[in-house]
Design an enzyme around this catalytic site. Structure first.
Site, PDB file in Angstrom:
ATOM      1  N   ARG A 189       0.838  -1.035   0.169  1.00 40.23           N
ATOM      2  CA  ARG A 189       0.003  -0.134   0.049  1.00 40.23           C
ATOM      3  C   ARG A 189       0.991   1.356  -0.192  1.00 40.23           C
ATOM      4  O   ARG A 189       0.306   2.377   0.485  1.00 40.23           O
ATOM      5  CB  ARG A 189      -1.024   0.107   1.148  1.00 40.23           C
ATOM      6  CG  ARG A 189      -2.071  -1.003   1.250  1.00 40.23           C
ATOM      7  CD  ARG A 189      -3.096  -0.876  -0.012  1.00 40.23           C
ATOM      8  NE  ARG A 189      -3.690  -2.017  -0.233  1.00 40.23           N
ATOM      9  CZ  ARG A 189      -3.423  -3.537  -0.789  1.00 40.23           C
ATOM     10  NH1 ARG A 189      -2.187  -3.425  -1.594  1.00 40.23           N
ATOM     11  NH2 ARG A 189      -4.284  -4.321  -0.653  1.00 40.23           N
ATOM     12  N   SER A 238     -10.643   0.142   3.275  1.00 36.70           N
ATOM     13  CA  SER A 238     -10.175  -0.120   4.577  1.00 36.70           C
ATOM     14  C   SER A 238      -9.609   1.105   5.030  1.00 36.70           C
ATOM     15  O   SER A 238      -8.684   1.717   4.228  1.00 36.70           O
ATOM     16  CB  SER A 238      -8.953  -1.327   4.304  1.00 36.70           C
ATOM     17  OG  SER A 238      -9.796  -2.456   3.845  1.00 36.70           O
ATOM     18  N   GLU A 308      -4.409   3.304   6.598  1.00 35.84           N
ATOM     19  CA  GLU A 308      -4.085   3.032   5.035  1.00 35.84           C
ATOM     20  C   GLU A 308      -4.814   4.401   4.410  1.00 35.84           C
ATOM     21  O   GLU A 308      -4.182   4.860   3.319  1.00 35.84           O
ATOM     22  CB  GLU A 308      -4.995   1.760   4.720  1.00 35.84           C
ATOM     23  CG  GLU A 308      -4.733   1.737   3.297  1.00 35.84           C
ATOM     24  CD  GLU A 308      -5.354   0.206   2.785  1.00 35.84           C
ATOM     25  OE1 GLU A 308      -5.047  -0.688   3.421  1.00 35.84           O
ATOM     26  OE2 GLU A 308      -5.781   0.205   1.627  1.00 35.84           O
TER      27      GLU A 308
HETATM   28  C1  LIG Z   1     -15.287   0.371  -1.398  1.00 36.05           C
HETATM   29  C2  LIG Z   1     -13.770   0.594  -1.575  1.00 36.05           C
HETATM   30  C3  LIG Z   1     -13.109  -0.615  -1.871  1.00 36.05           C
HETATM   31  C4  LIG Z   1     -11.743  -0.412  -1.776  1.00 36.05           C
HETATM   32  N1  LIG Z   1     -10.943  -1.556  -1.989  1.00 36.05           N
HETATM   33  C5  LIG Z   1      -9.618  -1.547  -2.103  1.00 36.05           C
HETATM   34  C6  LIG Z   1      -8.717  -2.725  -2.458  1.00 36.05           C
HETATM   35  O1  LIG Z   1      -9.356  -3.839  -2.548  1.00 36.05           O
HETATM   36  N2  LIG Z   1      -7.414  -2.810  -2.539  1.00 36.05           N
HETATM   37  C7  LIG Z   1      -6.951  -1.519  -2.476  1.00 36.05           C
HETATM   38  O2  LIG Z   1      -5.619  -1.411  -2.430  1.00 36.05           O
HETATM   39  N3  LIG Z   1      -7.767  -0.425  -2.377  1.00 36.05           N
HETATM   40  C8  LIG Z   1      -8.864  -0.353  -1.980  1.00 36.05           C
HETATM   41  N4  LIG Z   1      -9.842   0.884  -1.715  1.00 36.05           N
HETATM   42  C9  LIG Z   1      -8.730   2.021  -1.699  1.00 36.05           C
HETATM   43  C10 LIG Z   1      -8.762   2.853  -3.071  1.00 36.05           C
HETATM   44  O3  LIG Z   1      -9.666   2.707  -4.141  1.00 36.05           O
HETATM   45  C11 LIG Z   1      -7.387   2.680  -3.622  1.00 36.05           C
HETATM   46  O4  LIG Z   1      -6.350   3.133  -2.812  1.00 36.05           O
HETATM   47  C12 LIG Z   1      -7.249   3.425  -4.851  1.00 36.05           C
HETATM   48  O5  LIG Z   1      -6.318   3.247  -5.783  1.00 36.05           O
HETATM   49  C13 LIG Z   1      -7.191   5.070  -4.621  1.00 36.05           C
HETATM   50  O6  LIG Z   1      -7.517   5.732  -5.974  1.00 36.05           O
HETATM   51  P1  LIG Z   1      -8.109   6.992  -6.001  1.00 36.05           P
HETATM   52  O7  LIG Z   1      -7.829   7.404  -7.592  1.00 36.05           O
HETATM   53  O8  LIG Z   1      -9.157   7.080  -5.477  1.00 36.05           O
HETATM   54  O9  LIG Z   1      -7.002   7.941  -5.227  1.00 36.05           O
HETATM   55  P2  LIG Z   1      -7.135   9.218  -4.120  1.00 36.05           P
HETATM   56  O10 LIG Z   1      -7.907   8.658  -2.853  1.00 36.05           O
HETATM   57  O11 LIG Z   1      -7.863  10.218  -4.885  1.00 36.05           O
HETATM   58  O12 LIG Z   1      -5.855   9.478  -3.694  1.00 36.05           O
HETATM   59  C14 LIG Z   1      -5.089   8.590  -3.090  1.00 36.05           C
HETATM   60  C15 LIG Z   1      -3.637   8.915  -3.059  1.00 36.05           C
HETATM   61  O13 LIG Z   1      -3.023   8.864  -4.168  1.00 36.05           O
HETATM   62  C16 LIG Z   1      -2.634  10.197  -4.744  1.00 36.05           C
HETATM   63  N5  LIG Z   1      -2.844  10.181  -6.217  1.00 36.05           N
HETATM   64  C17 LIG Z   1      -3.799   9.957  -6.791  1.00 36.05           C
HETATM   65  N6  LIG Z   1      -3.742  10.109  -8.234  1.00 36.05           N
HETATM   66  C18 LIG Z   1      -2.529  10.476  -8.457  1.00 36.05           C
HETATM   67  C19 LIG Z   1      -1.763  11.057  -9.628  1.00 36.05           C
HETATM   68  N7  LIG Z   1      -2.162  10.967 -10.800  1.00 36.05           N
HETATM   69  N8  LIG Z   1      -0.356  11.212  -9.447  1.00 36.05           N
HETATM   70  C20 LIG Z   1       0.197  11.199  -8.045  1.00 36.05           C
HETATM   71  N9  LIG Z   1      -0.352  10.968  -6.973  1.00 36.05           N
HETATM   72  C21 LIG Z   1      -1.902  10.421  -7.207  1.00 36.05           C
HETATM   73  C22 LIG Z   1      -3.326  11.170  -4.154  1.00 36.05           C
HETATM   74  O14 LIG Z   1      -2.468  12.308  -4.068  1.00 36.05           O
HETATM   75  C23 LIG Z   1      -3.398  10.460  -2.402  1.00 36.05           C
HETATM   76  O15 LIG Z   1      -2.293  10.600  -1.896  1.00 36.05           O
HETATM   77  C24 LIG Z   1     -11.094   0.757  -1.839  1.00 36.05           C
HETATM   78  C25 LIG Z   1     -11.748   1.843  -1.713  1.00 36.05           C
HETATM   79  C26 LIG Z   1     -13.120   1.817  -1.431  1.00 36.05           C
HETATM   80  C27 LIG Z   1     -13.968   2.897  -1.344  1.00 36.05           C
END
Ligand SMILES: Cc1cc2nc3c(=O)[nH]c(=O)nc-3n(C[C@H](O)[C@H](O)[C@H](O)COP(=O)(O)OP(=O)(O)OC[C@H]3O[C@@H](n4cnc5c(N)ncnc54)[C@H](O)[C@@H]3O)c2cc1C
Length: 318
Positions: A189, A238, A308
């Site tokens: 992560r 999570s 996380e």
């Molecule tokens: C219902 C649900 C289920 C989930 N299941 C999982 C799972 O099974 N496994 C898992 O690992 N995660 C899971 N997640 C967590 C989440 O979806 C992941 O961590 C996802 O990859 C985050 O992506 P995001 O675009 O929403 O990032 P954000 O939440 O918008 O950002 C997260 C981080 O990434 C950075 N970031 C985003 N885009 C960029 C970019 N282009 N360049 C540089 N930095 C960037 C942001 O600055 C921030 O620090 C879940 C979340 C939910 C709501």
């Protein structure tokens, strides 16, 4: 009753000339003092000084040069599925990628399925397209609701993580504002990508498998998620990382935390590592609940859970 908190009107770091420069370059693609709650999965968070739609490499380089020159902070927002934005909002610029960062291509090269994706592509679209070409391993990334950039930054995954499939990553950085490839190390992560990097695009490679089998496994996993996760209420997945050799959800459940509530935030009755917004929760409610859960697990099991979800922006004291 949950109270919504706003920062003072003069909290913005942007001067009138910063706003003018941003308006001249981005036109209607910049919004000032924009509430961030609608852009997050938790539906929580105060305003950004400026929310900027970054649509191509020139925009990204422009923003980084401006921030460097004016010493302004910036934050890259993906789909907001893994962050808690403070009630005071985020100072400086919040960048949302779109436009050419939405490009997605899936090709078969001999026995390998190659996926080229811009950082703002939704993982749901990527996984569906890759599965339809028989990309083995893609099922591990199915149902993760973020963007490609967010998934890469977090090294998102389940039994297998996105980092395992990466061929190359292109970023923009303040030291090198134009897009360039970068080497990245992947851990549970998190990665060696720094917070000032904007992930622009990635190439992933998967072994070629049987389309029907890959699709069936993926479907099964998506159905399981719907059964075991509170998909109907705003949440951020999570909240805590799994400590070595244990599951955070099971530890939280073992202290009886399911159903605990602070304001509008509640520990999900379905999955104890999820906190759901049951109505008008603010960031203060969520942080209070996170602290209560963490304290209870530490007192009962001597395990200090690590967050996380990323806490971003300005938080008020409890
Ligand atoms: C219902 C649900 C289920 C989930 N299941 C999982 C799972 O099974 N496994 C898992 O690992 N995660 C899971 N997640 C967590 C989440 O979806 C992941 O961590 C996802 O990859 C985050 O992506 P995001 O675009 O929403 O990032 P954000 O939440 O918008 O950002 C997260 C981080 O990434 C950075 N970031 C985003 N885009 C960029 C970019 N282009 N360049 C540089 N930095 C960037 C942001 O600055 C921030 O620090 C879940 C979340 C939910 C709501």
């Amino acid at each position: 009753m949950t109270q919504h908190l706003s920062p003072p009107a003069d909290a913005s770091l942007l001067r009138a000339d910063d706003r003018a420069v941003l308006r001249a370059h981005f036109g209607q693609r910049v919004a000032f003092d924009e509430p961030l709650a609608p852009y997050t999965w938790w539906r929580i968070g105060g305003p950004a000084d400026a929310l900027v739609s970054v649509d191509n490499s020139d925009d990204a380089a422009f923003v980084l040069r401006l921030c460097f020159k004016r010493r302004l902070p910036w934050f890259v927002l993906g789909l907001g599925s893994n962050i808690l934005v403070g009630d005071g909002g985020i100072r400086g610029l919040v960048l949302r990628l779109g436009g050419s960062f939405n490009e997605l291509g899936v090709t078969a090269e001999d026995d390998v399925i190659v996926v080229r994706a811009g950082a703002s592509v939704q993982m749901a679209l990527l996984t569906a397209q890759a599965a339809s070409r028989g990309a083995r391993g893609i099922e591990s990334l199915a149902g993760i609701p973020g963007s490609v950039g967010g998934a890469l930054f977090m090294n998102a995954g389940t039994d297998r993580e996105i980092g395992e499939f990466v061929r190359d990553v292109w970023v923009h950085t303040p030291a090198k504002p134009d897009a360039h490839p970068v080497g990245v190390q992947y851990y549970y992560r998190h990665t060696t990508l720094t917070r000032d990097a904007i992930v622009a695009r990635v190439t992933l490679a998967f072994e070629r498998g049987d389309v029907a089998v890959v699709r069936a496994v993926m479907q099964e996993r998506l159905v399981r998620r719907k059964r075991t996760q509170p998909v109907g209420l705003p949440n951020a997945g999570s909240c805590f990382r799994n400590p070595p050799g244990a599951k955070a959800g099971a530890l939280i459940e073992s202290v009886g935390a399911k159903g605990w509530r602070c304001g509008g935030a509640e520990v999900s009755a379905l999955h104890a590592n999820f906190i759901v917004n049951v109505g008008n929760a603010n960031a203060r409610d969520v942080t209070a609940l996170l602290a209560r859960v963490r304290r209870a697990v530490f007192e009962a099991r001597s395990i200090d859970l690590e967050l996380e979800v990323h806490l971003v922006g300005e938080f008020t004291a409890h």
